[in-house]
Design an enzyme around this catalytic site. Structure first.
Site, PDB file in Angstrom:
ATOM      1  N   ARG A  27       0.838  -1.201   0.000  1.00  0.00           N
ATOM      2  CA  ARG A  27       0.000   0.000   0.000  1.00  0.00           C
ATOM      3  C   ARG A  27       0.872   1.249   0.000  1.00  0.00           C
ATOM      4  O   ARG A  27       2.062   1.205   0.229  1.00  0.00           O
ATOM      5  CB  ARG A  27      -0.924   0.022   1.230  1.00  0.00           C
ATOM      6  CG  ARG A  27      -2.187  -0.847   1.069  1.00  0.00           C
ATOM      7  CD  ARG A  27      -3.398  -0.168   1.690  1.00  0.00           C
ATOM      8  NE  ARG A  27      -3.673   1.108   1.029  1.00  0.00           N
ATOM      9  CZ  ARG A  27      -4.437   2.062   1.560  1.00  0.00           C
ATOM     10  NH1 ARG A  27      -5.005   1.891   2.738  1.00  0.00           N
ATOM     11  NH2 ARG A  27      -4.635   3.192   0.897  1.00  0.00           N
ATOM     12  N   ARG A  40      -6.732  16.329   1.665  1.00  0.00           N
ATOM     13  CA  ARG A  40      -7.754  15.282   1.602  1.00  0.00           C
ATOM     14  C   ARG A  40      -8.960  15.689   2.440  1.00  0.00           C
ATOM     15  O   ARG A  40      -8.842  16.041   3.607  1.00  0.00           O
ATOM     16  CB  ARG A  40      -7.155  13.977   2.127  1.00  0.00           C
ATOM     17  CG  ARG A  40      -8.143  12.887   2.478  1.00  0.00           C
ATOM     18  CD  ARG A  40      -7.410  11.652   2.963  1.00  0.00           C
ATOM     19  NE  ARG A  40      -8.321  10.697   3.595  1.00  0.00           N
ATOM     20  CZ  ARG A  40      -8.011   9.446   3.916  1.00  0.00           C
ATOM     21  NH1 ARG A  40      -6.787   8.991   3.649  1.00  0.00           N
ATOM     22  NH2 ARG A  40      -8.876   8.653   4.491  1.00  0.00           N
ATOM     23  N   TYR A  57      -4.997   5.522  -3.468  1.00  0.00           N
ATOM     24  CA  TYR A  57      -3.988   6.570  -3.424  1.00  0.00           C
ATOM     25  C   TYR A  57      -3.274   6.688  -4.778  1.00  0.00           C
ATOM     26  O   TYR A  57      -3.070   5.703  -5.484  1.00  0.00           O
ATOM     27  CB  TYR A  57      -2.948   6.259  -2.353  1.00  0.00           C
ATOM     28  CG  TYR A  57      -3.380   6.473  -0.940  1.00  0.00           C
ATOM     29  CD1 TYR A  57      -4.728   6.453  -0.566  1.00  0.00           C
ATOM     30  CD2 TYR A  57      -2.439   6.666   0.066  1.00  0.00           C
ATOM     31  CE1 TYR A  57      -5.113   6.638   0.743  1.00  0.00           C
ATOM     32  CE2 TYR A  57      -2.809   6.848   1.385  1.00  0.00           C
ATOM     33  CZ  TYR A  57      -4.150   6.827   1.727  1.00  0.00           C
ATOM     34  OH  TYR A  57      -4.524   6.999   3.029  1.00  0.00           O
ATOM     35  N   ASP A 103      -3.079  -0.261   8.968  1.00  0.00           N
ATOM     36  CA  ASP A 103      -2.036   0.744   9.140  1.00  0.00           C
ATOM     37  C   ASP A 103      -1.187   0.430  10.364  1.00  0.00           C
ATOM     38  O   ASP A 103      -1.398  -0.568  11.059  1.00  0.00           O
ATOM     39  CB  ASP A 103      -2.686   2.130   9.312  1.00  0.00           C
ATOM     40  CG  ASP A 103      -3.443   2.573   8.077  1.00  0.00           C
ATOM     41  OD1 ASP A 103      -2.989   2.266   6.974  1.00  0.00           O
ATOM     42  OD2 ASP A 103      -4.496   3.226   8.229  1.00  0.00           O
ATOM     43  N   GLU A 134      -4.140  13.847   5.173  1.00  0.00           N
ATOM     44  CA  GLU A 134      -3.043  13.724   4.229  1.00  0.00           C
ATOM     45  C   GLU A 134      -3.115  14.881   3.232  1.00  0.00           C
ATOM     46  O   GLU A 134      -4.189  15.187   2.714  1.00  0.00           O
ATOM     47  CB  GLU A 134      -3.130  12.383   3.510  1.00  0.00           C
ATOM     48  CG  GLU A 134      -2.813  11.219   4.444  1.00  0.00           C
ATOM     49  CD  GLU A 134      -3.234   9.884   3.869  1.00  0.00           C
ATOM     50  OE1 GLU A 134      -2.447   8.934   3.982  1.00  0.00           O
ATOM     51  OE2 GLU A 134      -4.353   9.803   3.335  1.00  0.00           O
TER      52      GLU A 134
END
Length: 494
Positions: free
Chosen positions: A56, A259, A350, A80, A243
């Site tokens: 990722r 974002r 992303y 994450d 982000e």
């Protein structure tokens, strides 16, 4: 300011053979040679289950030696930090046609983890930085306050650097240097940082962070004026930060693009990224709260050059799903985004962009690294302006207060040329629901800076339902070049 010490050194491929191993991506003949003008070429450079269960968080840059570096997380799960994540990369020395085997930037035994890379190249020294977060016990939302660099409950701010074009890497921790101890979680926003190329702050390195303070999220720039020897943190902007990326505008300002949902938010700095204006929505940039990318198309061109104001942006252009990965071009420092084209209509997440040339005619290819097919692949694509197929001419839809059902009503569409040469005659048309009708209207030739208000008669069927109807105006010139403008028509019934 606390003095930093080097944590450790690592040589490419020295650890974790499982991550380093992997089959090279397949390439078409076209990808192995020079990409044909007007094409988008794509190849997967990482696939879930090959070398690591998951990958990722793409980061991409082009070094001063012309090498492309693609960095991303190798993850045991899709989760994450905290977790036993590692930062890995692949290099391409032939413009993205082929990619060398994976190498490890940073990976250590559990419970340590490193993730969310962002690349940044110092164009004056050639040094390559990759910023990322480092965890033991806690991630962004669980991180303790404080900036103790040995506290396992504090999410740490680390980076690695390379002075040999990305072959070997050394590691630094700068938590105590840049983190306000009152903040809780803090992490580098993934993708690519910038170096200012012009003006008062020329040479400044800027890397974006998201921070958590009193339960709210903010965006903030970390910056260095001494080629990374020391780092300082600017003033957070928010709440509502996440982000985020920055771009140097032709007028010397720095624009921060954040974002957010249902639209991206932007803020501006006149002091090189130290302070920013409050966030404001950019309603031309729909967003489902997903990381995107913004870049200056030709960052080294002087402000007087027609392309100095050109910005490029990518994200999943929806408000409710990570899909429809779209590339956009602005010709006026991000005030309008009239040019857009979907690179992937299906699932994507992303994305990050980087210039492959200097942005001048014939040297205008762009690289994009992105997450494809529900995180099954990290995919590298490249394209040029001919593929994007746009023209610098913002389009504005100005409807009347209402369009009565069963009648024909005029809708005004304004086209303004931002080109540096005269545009030939074209047409403008509206996208409308089934049963509606409106002709394409001829737009006259437009000189640089000239605009034209075009009147389009729109016929609404008698059985139309009252309410808001979205529409898109398309300006077509030279047969293939398009720009777009969105609007809303309001239908009324008796």
């Amino acid at each position: 300011m606390q003095r930093r010490v080097t944590l450790s050194a690592a040589t490419a491929g020295a650890t974790l053979a499982l991550l380093v191993a992997g089959t090279p991506a397949a390439h078409t003949a076209e990808q192995q040679g020079a990409a044909a003008p007007g094409t988008l070429t794509s190849q997967n450079i990482a696939t879930a289950g090959t070398g690591s269960p998951y990958y990722r968080i793409p980061a991409l840059t082009r070094t001063t030696e012309g090498t492309l570096i693609a960095a991303y997380d190798a993850r045991p799960t899709l989760g994450d930090l905290p977790g036993n994540l590692g930062v890995v990369l692949r290099r391409s020395t032939d413009g993205g046609a082929t990619w060398q085997p994976r190498q490890v930037v940073r990976k250590e035994a559990a419970p340590k983890g490193y993730g969310d890379p962002s690349l940044l190249v110092d164009r004056e020294t050639g040094r390559i930085f990759v910023f990322y977060a480092a965890s033991v016990n806690q991630g962004f939302f669980g991180s303790a306050t404080g900036n103790d660099e040995s506290d396992p409950d504090v999410l740490q701010a680390d980076y690695s650097y390379s002075d040999d074009d990305g072959l070997t890497w050394r590691h630094e921790r700068i938590t105590a240097e840049i983190k306000n101890p009152a903040w809780a979680g803090m992490f580098a926003a993934s993708g690519e940082g910038i170096q200012l190329r012009h003006g008062t702050y020329k040479g400044r390195l800027i890397q974006q962070y998201a921070i958590r303070d009193n339960g709210a999220n903010y965006a903030v720039s970390a910056y260095s004026d001494d080629h990374g020897a020391t780092w300082r943190m600017g003033t957070p902007v928010g709440p509502g930060g996440d982000e985020n990326k920055t771009v140097e505008l032709s007028d010397g300002r720095v624009m921060l693009n954040n974002r957010s949902t249902p639209y991206r938010t932007v803020a501006y700095s006149t002091d090189g990224g130290v302070t920013y204006t409050p966030f404001q929505q950019d309603r031309e940039l729909p967003d489902p709260a997903n990381n995107g990318s913004v870049m200056r198309f030709a960052p080294d061109l002087p402000a007087t050059h027609p392309r100095a104001k050109w910005l490029m942006f990518s994200n999943t252009a929806t408000t409710n799903s990570r899909s429809n990965l779209t590339v956009r071009l602005s010709c006026d420092n991000g005030q309008n985004w009239p040019i857009r084209k979907a690179a992937e209509s299906g699932p994507a997440a992303y994305s990050t962009l980087t210039p492959l040339g200097d942005g001048t005619r014939g040297n205008d290819r762009v690289g994009m690294l992105w997450e494809r097919a529900n995180y099954q692949h990290i995919t590298y694509s490249s394209f040029d302006l001919q593929w994007l197929g746009g023209v610098c001419a913002p389009v504005t839809v100005t409807p009347p207060a209402s369009l009565p059902a069963g009648r024909t009503t005029t809708v005004t569409v304004r086209v303004v040329s931002q080109n540096d040469v005269t545009l030939p005659g074209g047409t403008v048309s509206l996208s409308l629901p089934a049963g509606w009708s409106a002709p394409a209207v001829t737009v006259p030739a437009l000189n640089p800076g000239q605009g034209a208000n075009m009147k389009i008669p729109v016929t609404v069927p008698a059985n139309a339902t009252a309410g808001a109807v979205p529409t898109t105006a398309t300006y077509l010139v030279r047969g293939t070049q398009r720009s777009y403008g969105d609007g809303t028509l309001t239908v009324t019934t008796s």
